[in-house]
Design a protein around this motif. Structure first.
Motif, PDB file in Angstrom:
ATOM      1  N   THR A  88     -43.517 -24.484 102.590  1.00 21.51           N
ATOM      2  CA  THR A  88     -43.121 -24.294 101.201  1.00 21.51           C
ATOM      3  C   THR A  88     -43.112 -25.645 100.510  1.00 21.51           C
ATOM      4  N   VAL A  89     -43.720 -25.687  99.340  1.00 22.57           N
ATOM      5  CA  VAL A  89     -43.770 -26.911  98.549  1.00 22.57           C
ATOM      6  C   VAL A  89     -43.083 -26.639  97.218  1.00 22.57           C
ATOM      7  N   ARG A  90     -42.098 -27.470  96.880  1.00 22.67           N
ATOM      8  CA  ARG A  90     -41.414 -27.400  95.583  1.00 22.67           C
ATOM      9  C   ARG A  90     -41.749 -28.673  94.829  1.00 22.67           C
ATOM     10  N   ALA A  91     -42.288 -28.506  93.626  1.00 16.64           N
ATOM     11  CA  ALA A  91     -42.698 -29.670  92.844  1.00 16.64           C
ATOM     12  C   ALA A  91     -42.181 -29.548  91.418  1.00 16.64           C
ATOM     13  N   PRO A  92     -41.651 -30.637  90.874  1.00 12.34           N
ATOM     14  CA  PRO A  92     -41.205 -30.610  89.478  1.00 12.34           C
ATOM     15  C   PRO A  92     -42.397 -30.721  88.534  1.00 12.34           C
ATOM     16  N   VAL A  93     -42.279 -30.052  87.399  1.00 14.47           N
ATOM     17  CA  VAL A  93     -43.307 -30.125  86.367  1.00 14.47           C
ATOM     18  C   VAL A  93     -42.794 -31.062  85.287  1.00 14.47           C
ATOM     19  N   ARG A  94     -43.604 -32.022  84.946  1.00  9.04           N
ATOM     20  CA  ARG A  94     -43.217 -32.955  83.891  1.00  9.04           C
ATOM     21  C   ARG A  94     -43.416 -32.288  82.537  1.00  9.04           C
ATOM     22  N   ALA A  95     -42.310 -31.956  81.910  1.00 10.81           N
ATOM     23  CA  ALA A  95     -42.379 -31.318  80.592  1.00 10.81           C
ATOM     24  C   ALA A  95     -42.639 -32.385  79.538  1.00 10.81           C
ATOM     25  N   LEU A  96     -43.404 -32.027  78.531  1.00  6.42           N
ATOM     26  CA  LEU A  96     -43.703 -32.961  77.452  1.00  6.42           C
ATOM     27  C   LEU A  96     -42.565 -32.910  76.438  1.00  6.42           C
ATOM     28  N   GLY A  97     -41.600 -33.715  76.664  1.00  3.94           N
ATOM     29  CA  GLY A  97     -40.406 -33.760  75.835  1.00  3.94           C
ATOM     30  C   GLY A  97     -39.206 -34.015  76.725  1.00  3.94           C
ATOM     31  N   ARG A  98     -38.392 -34.985  76.376  1.00  3.81           N
ATOM     32  CA  ARG A  98     -37.288 -35.348  77.254  1.00  3.81           C
ATOM     33  C   ARG A  98     -36.166 -34.324  77.267  1.00  3.81           C
ATOM     34  N   ARG A  99     -35.973 -33.631  76.184  1.00  2.81           N
ATOM     35  CA  ARG A  99     -34.840 -32.720  76.096  1.00  2.81           C
ATOM     36  C   ARG A  99     -35.152 -31.307  76.567  1.00  2.81           C
ATOM     37  N   LEU A 100     -36.362 -31.076  76.990  1.00  2.00           N
ATOM     38  CA  LEU A 100     -36.722 -29.754  77.488  1.00  2.00           C
ATOM     39  C   LEU A 100     -36.205 -29.576  78.904  1.00  2.00           C
ATOM     40  N   PRO A 101     -35.895 -28.348  79.303  1.00  4.18           N
ATOM     41  CA  PRO A 101     -35.392 -28.137  80.668  1.00  4.18           C
ATOM     42  C   PRO A 101     -36.474 -28.410  81.705  1.00  4.18           C
ATOM     43  N   ARG A 102     -36.026 -28.807  82.899  1.00  8.53           N
ATOM     44  CA  ARG A 102     -36.962 -29.071  83.993  1.00  8.53           C
ATOM     45  C   ARG A 102     -37.477 -27.769  84.564  1.00  8.53           C
ATOM     46  N   ILE A 103     -38.736 -27.786  84.898  1.00 13.49           N
ATOM     47  CA  ILE A 103     -39.383 -26.634  85.511  1.00 13.49           C
ATOM     48  C   ILE A 103     -39.787 -27.044  86.927  1.00 13.49           C
ATOM     49  N   THR A 104     -39.548 -26.169  87.886  1.00 14.53           N
ATOM     50  CA  THR A 104     -39.965 -26.417  89.262  1.00 14.53           C
ATOM     51  C   THR A 104     -40.871 -25.281  89.705  1.00 14.53           C
ATOM     52  N   VAL A 105     -42.029 -25.615  90.231  1.00 18.15           N
ATOM     53  CA  VAL A 105     -42.931 -24.602  90.766  1.00 18.15           C
ATOM     54  C   VAL A 105     -42.809 -24.594  92.283  1.00 18.15           C
ATOM     55  N   VAL A 106     -42.971 -23.411  92.854  1.00 20.62           N
ATOM     56  CA  VAL A 106     -42.854 -23.228  94.297  1.00 20.62           C
ATOM     57  C   VAL A 106     -44.119 -22.556  94.803  1.00 20.62           C
ATOM     58  N   ALA A 107     -44.667 -23.095  95.882  1.00 15.91           N
ATOM     59  CA  ALA A 107     -45.842 -22.500  96.513  1.00 15.91           C
ATOM     60  C   ALA A 107     -45.565 -22.363  98.005  1.00 15.91           C
ATOM     61  N   THR A 108     -45.942 -21.216  98.570  1.00 13.52           N
ATOM     62  CA  THR A 108     -45.713 -20.942  99.986  1.00 13.52           C
ATOM     63  C   THR A 108     -47.017 -20.505 100.624  1.00 13.52           C
ATOM     64  N   ALA A 109     -47.234 -20.983 101.843  1.00 14.20           N
ATOM     65  CA  ALA A 109     -48.414 -20.591 102.614  1.00 14.20           C
ATOM     66  C   ALA A 109     -47.982 -20.289 104.043  1.00 14.20           C
ATOM     67  N   VAL A 110     -48.669 -19.342 104.665  1.00 19.41           N
ATOM     68  CA  VAL A 110     -48.366 -18.913 106.031  1.00 19.41           C
ATOM     69  C   VAL A 110     -49.655 -18.999 106.841  1.00 19.41           C
ATOM     70  N   ALA A 111     -49.517 -19.483 108.078  1.00 19.93           N
ATOM     71  CA  ALA A 111     -50.662 -19.552 108.990  1.00 19.93           C
ATOM     72  C   ALA A 111     -50.214 -19.096 110.367  1.00 19.93           C
ATOM     73  N   ALA A 112     -51.125 -18.501 111.114  1.00 20.20           N
ATOM     74  CA  ALA A 112     -50.820 -18.061 112.477  1.00 20.20           C
ATOM     75  C   ALA A 112     -50.882 -19.262 113.410  1.00 20.20           C
ATOM     76  N   VAL A 113     -49.879 -19.372 114.270  1.00 18.49           N
ATOM     77  CA  VAL A 113     -49.853 -20.455 115.250  1.00 18.49           C
ATOM     78  C   VAL A 113     -50.981 -20.216 116.241  1.00 18.49           C
TER      79      VAL A 113
END
Length: 122
Positions: A88-113
């Protein structure tokens, strides 16, 4: 005879309309650019999650492989549940504007061992 138009009645109406519409147009532009930035960050996070999950499934250090291709400021977590490796990767999104709320995107991947992998790093 040529009719003259009265010049005093519409004076300044364009300025008033521009003053009212320009902030709305600027807000739409910033929202659109932030959305494009979020989609780009999501795609990079998904790529990093796939890399990390495949690395863990092969017995390598998935966190290090995921961080190499993750967007700046991202967090990579890997886990193994039976015969499945999940990243799982969680990454912040840089919003264009300092007073805007922070957005975080999440991506998940699964692989067979992979079979034969005995020492799987977490």
């Amino acid at each position: 005879m040529i009719g003259r138009r009265q010049t005093g009645r519409d004076r300044g109406s364009f300025t008033a309309e521009l003053a009212a519409g320009l902030p709305a147009l600027l807000l739409l532009l910033l929202t659109g650019l932030t959305a494009v930035n979020a989609v780009t960050t999501r795609a990079s996070s998904l790529h990093a999650a796939r890399e990390a999950a495949l690395a863990v499934a092969r017995g390598a250090d998935g966190s290090a492989d995921g961080l190499r291709s993750a967007p700046p400021g991202a967090e990579v977590t890997v886990s193994i549940d039976g015969d499945r490796a999940q990243a799982t990767v969680r990454a912040p999104v840089r919003a264009l504007g300092r007073r805007l709320p922070r957005i975080t995107v999440v991506a998940t991947a699964v692989a067979a061992v992979e079979p034969g992998t005995t020492d799987v790093s977490r």
